[in-house]
Motif scaffolding. Structure first.
Motif, PDB file in Angstrom:
ATOM      1  N   GLU A 281       3.827  -9.953  -4.213  1.00 55.35           N
ATOM      2  CA  GLU A 281       2.395  -9.798  -4.499  1.00 55.35           C
ATOM      3  C   GLU A 281       1.566 -11.013  -4.083  1.00 55.35           C
ATOM      4  O   GLU A 281       1.701 -12.095  -4.659  1.00 55.35           O
TER       5      GLU A 281
ATOM      6  N   ASP B 178      -2.921  -5.723  -4.630  1.00 56.83           N
ATOM      7  CA  ASP B 178      -3.682  -5.811  -5.877  1.00 56.83           C
ATOM      8  C   ASP B 178      -5.174  -5.898  -5.522  1.00 56.83           C
ATOM      9  O   ASP B 178      -5.616  -6.859  -4.872  1.00 56.83           O
TER      10      ASP B 178
ATOM     11  N   HIS C 279      -7.117  -9.186  -6.296  1.00 55.46           N
ATOM     12  CA  HIS C 279      -6.836 -10.310  -5.387  1.00 55.46           C
ATOM     13  C   HIS C 279      -7.361 -10.020  -3.978  1.00 55.46           C
ATOM     14  O   HIS C 279      -7.911 -10.897  -3.313  1.00 55.46           O
TER      15      HIS C 279
ATOM     16  N   HIS D 258      -1.912  -2.566  -7.525  1.00 50.88           N
ATOM     17  CA  HIS D 258      -2.464  -2.948  -8.830  1.00 50.88           C
ATOM     18  C   HIS D 258      -3.976  -2.704  -8.810  1.00 50.88           C
ATOM     19  O   HIS D 258      -4.644  -3.009  -7.814  1.00 50.88           O
TER      20      HIS D 258
ATOM     21  N   ARG E  33     -11.856  -8.323 -12.961  1.00 48.67           N
ATOM     22  CA  ARG E  33     -10.557  -8.198 -13.627  1.00 48.67           C
ATOM     23  C   ARG E  33     -10.609  -7.374 -14.920  1.00 48.67           C
ATOM     24  O   ARG E  33      -9.646  -7.292 -15.654  1.00 48.67           O
TER      25      ARG E  33
ATOM     26  N   GLU F 130      -4.021  -3.084 -14.124  1.00 46.04           N
ATOM     27  CA  GLU F 130      -3.670  -4.424 -14.615  1.00 46.04           C
ATOM     28  C   GLU F 130      -4.986  -5.152 -14.874  1.00 46.04           C
ATOM     29  O   GLU F 130      -5.525  -5.823 -13.992  1.00 46.04           O
TER      30      GLU F 130
HETATM   31 MN    MN Z   1      -1.381  -7.934  -9.887  1.00 43.57          MN
END
Ligand code: MN
Ligand code: LER
Length: 267
Positions: free
Chosen positions: A146, A179, A182, A205, A211, A240
């Motif tokens: 990741e 993700d 990110h 993710h 977030r 997440e």
């Molecule tokens: Mn993640």
């Protein structure tokens, strides 16, 4: 594409209750913490059988990073991950999400000069992934490498860097976790990066731009999902995120619906 979620404080603590709650919220699977999986393996197995809700994947729950600066911690991390992969196989989970490191060093925050150079980082990561490749092959699981954003890790920030490492090592059991949180910080164009890494993206993710739960921020999920559809992605997308709002449980349910609507729009 199927939806999974990590654990939440508002889920029941007993495993069967937890999986039933996850199912009722509209998810297809559970992304479990590695330590919970190892410690409660038989309970997890029984709950999966009783509820019919699978464990898609594992994230976290081991000590020491695959790119740890400290050799003893790195070895401990690798041993923990190997044990987790054996347990993952036992319950039919696909594999484990693994960053190079999380919160160990950032090139964008003081002291800014790492104790190891990039070449040495790469050698350490290749060594770690080579060891995990063998166990992943034996357990028929996958290591979902990741990329994290620059503030959380200094070694792998983009899908491209992850892919370069996988190709350099000739790994077959190491794939990429894309993700959205990110990628929103690091990729120039999320959809393009997904398209370019079609062979490697095998886990996703989901979190919004800040977030928190998808739908609360300003992420363009639809274009990313369209790219995933185009590459024929049929894996899991695991929530997440933190949950913002007066009634987190209600907000989380709303978020599942929001993501399902985005998936529909991407068709
Ligand atoms: Mn993640
Ligand atoms: C940390 O920000 C993250 O995205 C986790 O999935 C770490 O593995």
């Amino acid at each position: 594409m199927k939806l999974a979620t990590q654990d939440k404080p508002f889920f029941p603590t007993d495993m069967e209750g937890k999986l039933n709650c996850i199912k009722a919220m509209g998810f297809d699977a559970y992304e479990i913490d590695g330590a919970v999986l190892v410690e409660r393996l038989e309970e997890v197995k029984a709950a999966v059988e009783a509820t019919g809700l699978p464990v898609s994947s594992v994230c976290g729950g081991y000590s020491g990073w695959i790119g740890d600066f400290d050799e003893n911690r790195r070895k401990k991390g690798l041993a923990d991950i190997c044990r987790i992969l054996e347990c993952a196989q036992h319950i039919g989970a696909k594999g484990i999400v693994v960053p190079a490191a999380w919160g160990m060093f950032s090139l964008r925050l003081p002291p800014m000069v790492p104790p190891r150079n990039a070449e040495e980082d790469k050698a350490v990561l290749l060594d770690s992934l080579g060891k995990l490749e063998i166990v992943a092959e034996a357990t028929r699981t996958t290591v979902f490498l990741e990329p994290l954003n620059r503030y959380e890790d200094h070694m792998i920030n983009t899908l491209e860097t992850a892919r370069e490492l996988i190709v350099a090592g000739g790994f077959k059991q190491v794939k990429i976790t894309a993700d959205f949180f990110h990628m929103n910080i690091e990729e120039s164009d999320i959809a393009r990066s997904i398209a370019l890494h079609r062979e490697w993206v095998e886990h996703v993710h989901l979190a919004d731009s800040h977030r928190y739960q998808p739908g609360d921020g300003h992420m363009d999920f639809v274009s990313g999902f369209r790219a995933l559809k185009k590459i024929g992605y049929d894996g899991f997308m695991a929530f997440e995120c933190r949950v913002r709002g007066e009634n987190p449980e209600w907000e989380y349910k709303k978020s599942v619906q929001f993501i399902r609507d985005c998936m529909e729009k991407a068709r």
